[in-house]
Design a protein around this motif. Structure first.
Motif, PDB file in Angstrom:
ATOM      1  N   ILE A 194     -14.032   9.425 -11.680  1.00  0.00           N
ATOM      2  CA  ILE A 194     -15.123   9.759 -10.767  1.00  0.00           C
ATOM      3  C   ILE A 194     -16.286   8.824 -11.085  1.00  0.00           C
ATOM      4  O   ILE A 194     -16.634   8.630 -12.260  1.00  0.00           O
ATOM      5  N   TYR A 195     -16.843   8.233 -10.058  1.00  0.00           N
ATOM      6  CA  TYR A 195     -17.936   7.281 -10.217  1.00  0.00           C
ATOM      7  C   TYR A 195     -19.167   7.772  -9.463  1.00  0.00           C
ATOM      8  O   TYR A 195     -19.055   8.520  -8.487  1.00  0.00           O
ATOM      9  N   ILE A 196     -20.334   7.331  -9.949  1.00  0.00           N
ATOM     10  CA  ILE A 196     -21.560   7.493  -9.165  1.00  0.00           C
ATOM     11  C   ILE A 196     -22.188   6.106  -9.096  1.00  0.00           C
ATOM     12  O   ILE A 196     -22.379   5.463 -10.142  1.00  0.00           O
ATOM     13  N   ASN A 197     -22.489   5.634  -7.907  1.00  0.00           N
ATOM     14  CA  ASN A 197     -23.058   4.283  -7.740  1.00  0.00           C
ATOM     15  C   ASN A 197     -22.280   3.216  -8.505  1.00  0.00           C
ATOM     16  O   ASN A 197     -22.886   2.350  -9.157  1.00  0.00           O
ATOM     17  N   ASP A 198     -20.992   3.291  -8.476  1.00  0.00           N
ATOM     18  CA  ASP A 198     -20.124   2.331  -9.168  1.00  0.00           C
ATOM     19  C   ASP A 198     -20.197   2.379 -10.692  1.00  0.00           C
ATOM     20  O   ASP A 198     -19.739   1.451 -11.370  1.00  0.00           O
TER      21      ASP A 198
END
Lengths: 323, 323
Positions: free
Chosen positions: A181-185
């Motif tokens: 899971i990523y946030i903003n890459d």
């Protein structure tokens, strides 16, 4: 540890809006006021912030920084599926502990640890899981599942984790096929799914999940800086670990029931909307195979379809993707 | 136990046609003649029959009735695949021990026990495995194998067991799909295949095998009489357990390599010739589904095709078949 601790924790937990007198707690649990007082003093020493005012009583203000088994039990007791949990201060990895415990436990359960000294991700990569910054746990699912279904399990779980992060924190969590899971890459969560069973069906799924909740950039080891992030780093707000765990378990249980009763094709549209790999050229590595190209679809069995720069189509079962 | 025991066992084992003098053994192992003599006396107490004649030397006549770890090691050392073995006098089940050991052993290995106090077959059925009458072991295979392949694993292994029984004893062993071996419609072997791995591949196969070698009918518990048999009961001849183990391991290794590199369709013709379920009406039970009919084919993924009395076709993944 006082044998009334879990009951007192429960009473205070459910009455955080008011003061509960020692007398009232004592009556309700049919114990002495001295026993109540002693237990509450002990809890304060263990990191509970409890406001105790003479003639008013006790009010729980906040939980210990470290995972507390009694509170985790209050959270997991809500679960319709996981009926047992094991909470540790430190283990090599929750996955290793869970795999030992499945040998003589065929019911669903949860293993949580404050610290993992040897947490691992896919490809045996080290997963940094020190201190009270994150959630490191293994979930053991116990059902007879046809072998062919398991290849999509990670996709259902990714969606549950991303949904939880979005709903709890507002951060725009995205899934990176097949199990990050990523946030903003930046990566904030990875998980590892292991199975056991017999020649015709899977009987247990042991899913280890690591989620960075409250790290600051400096908390990550040098080689992960500018690759890893935490929810707090993205939103600026500290994540309450118990509330997060509570939401996560209910999302995961929901996703797991979907996994049992539906096919991936039923959630594919939603999954694709949560995914961060479309419309960009990325490098895909599976074993010795390396392909640079664009992901164009996910098949119903969970395989990823990538079109390389020359226009050829490649299928991946579990590629490592460089973002 | 003498630290030279395994070397002396090996020397005597390889020289069963002649007498070896204590002097010669001592020189070869660079130890004292007293050490040789002491070790050989100890071995005799442990059940080795060794003919010791003054001025001639020592000659191994026969092995202890109980499994001996040193001799098993001589047998398994021939194996190109299994490089480790664990030999026990008594365990709950070799399968339980193997499943514990796979947690920190990712190489192929063998677990053998003289006695199992809680041996189990499929459907958690008790498997009677007392004393020195049979071979109770678990084989742990360790390779990355695509999930879809595993459904035919039992078929390759059945064939290996049946081939071994035929070649060692001459008894006409037949395979009963999916994982039993029969002689003249009596069961003499069953096995249980369990797996562990991750969401995209199997990493370890833990195969528990029980083979009745030297039982007499009276050795079986009442409820198994007239259902179970042993090789000796069928041929009248005692089976040498070490020789049997030796042949079995080489057949199984061969079958396993076939399994890794071929599809079931490549061995299907041979498998069908070894099978005892054709041209007869039998009762097939899978879960709550019961069908009486005749087996007509096996699909390439290992499923059995049965035509019921009304002419309808049924597919089974792992039915229980009453013979």
């Amino acid at each position: 540890m006082s044998k009334y601790r879990s009951q007192i924790v429960e009473l205070l937990h459910h009455n955080q809006h008011q003061y509960l007198s020692g007398q009232k707690i004592a009556e309700q649990l049919m114990i002495s006021r001295t026993a109540v007082w002693k237990t509450i003093e002990q809890m304060k020493q263990q990191g509970f912030i409890i406001d105790s005012i003479q003639n008013k009583g006790h009010k729980l203000k906040s939980y210990p920084a470290e995972w507390d088994a009694d509170i985790i039990q209050l959270v997991t007791r809500q679960s319709a599926y996981f009926k047992q949990q094991y909470v540790f201060k430190e283990v090599t990895s929750t996955q290793a502990v869970a795999k030992e415990k499945v040998l003589d436990n065929d019911r669903p359960f949860i293993v949580i640890s404050e610290v993992q000294t040897a947490g691992k991700g896919r490809f045996n990569r080290q997963w940094d899981s020190q201190g009270d910054k994150g959630l490191w746990m293994s979930l053991v699912f116990s059902d007879e599942i046809p072998l062919y279904k398991i290849t999509t399990f990670n996709l259902f779980i990714s969606l549950a984790v991303a949904r939880t992060i979005r709903s709890v924190s507002g951060a725009k969590a995205e899934v990176k096929w097949p199990n990050d899971i990523y946030i903003n890459d930046y990566k904030c969560c990875g998980f590892l799914t292991e199975i056991s069973g017999h020649a015709n069906a899977i009987q247990q799924i042991i899913c280890g999940i690591g989620i960075n909740l409250n790290h600051q950039q400096a908390d990550f080891p040098a080689e992960l800086q500018h690759k890893a992030t935490s929810i707090k780093e993205m939103t600026g707000e500290t994540v309450d670990r118990y509330a997060f765990l509570d939401s996560l378990l209910s999302e995961i249980e929901h996703a797991y029931q979907q996994f049992l009763t539906h096919d991936f094709s039923d959630i594919k549209a939603e999954y694709k909307m949560y995914s961060n790999i479309w419309n960009r050229s990325l490098q895909y590595t599976e074993g010795t195979r390396k392909v640079t190209g664009q992901a164009v679809d996910i098949l119903d069995d969970g395989r990823l379809v990538v079109r390389d720069e020359a226009g050829s189509i490649h299928h991946f079962i579990s590629a490592d993707i460089e973002i």
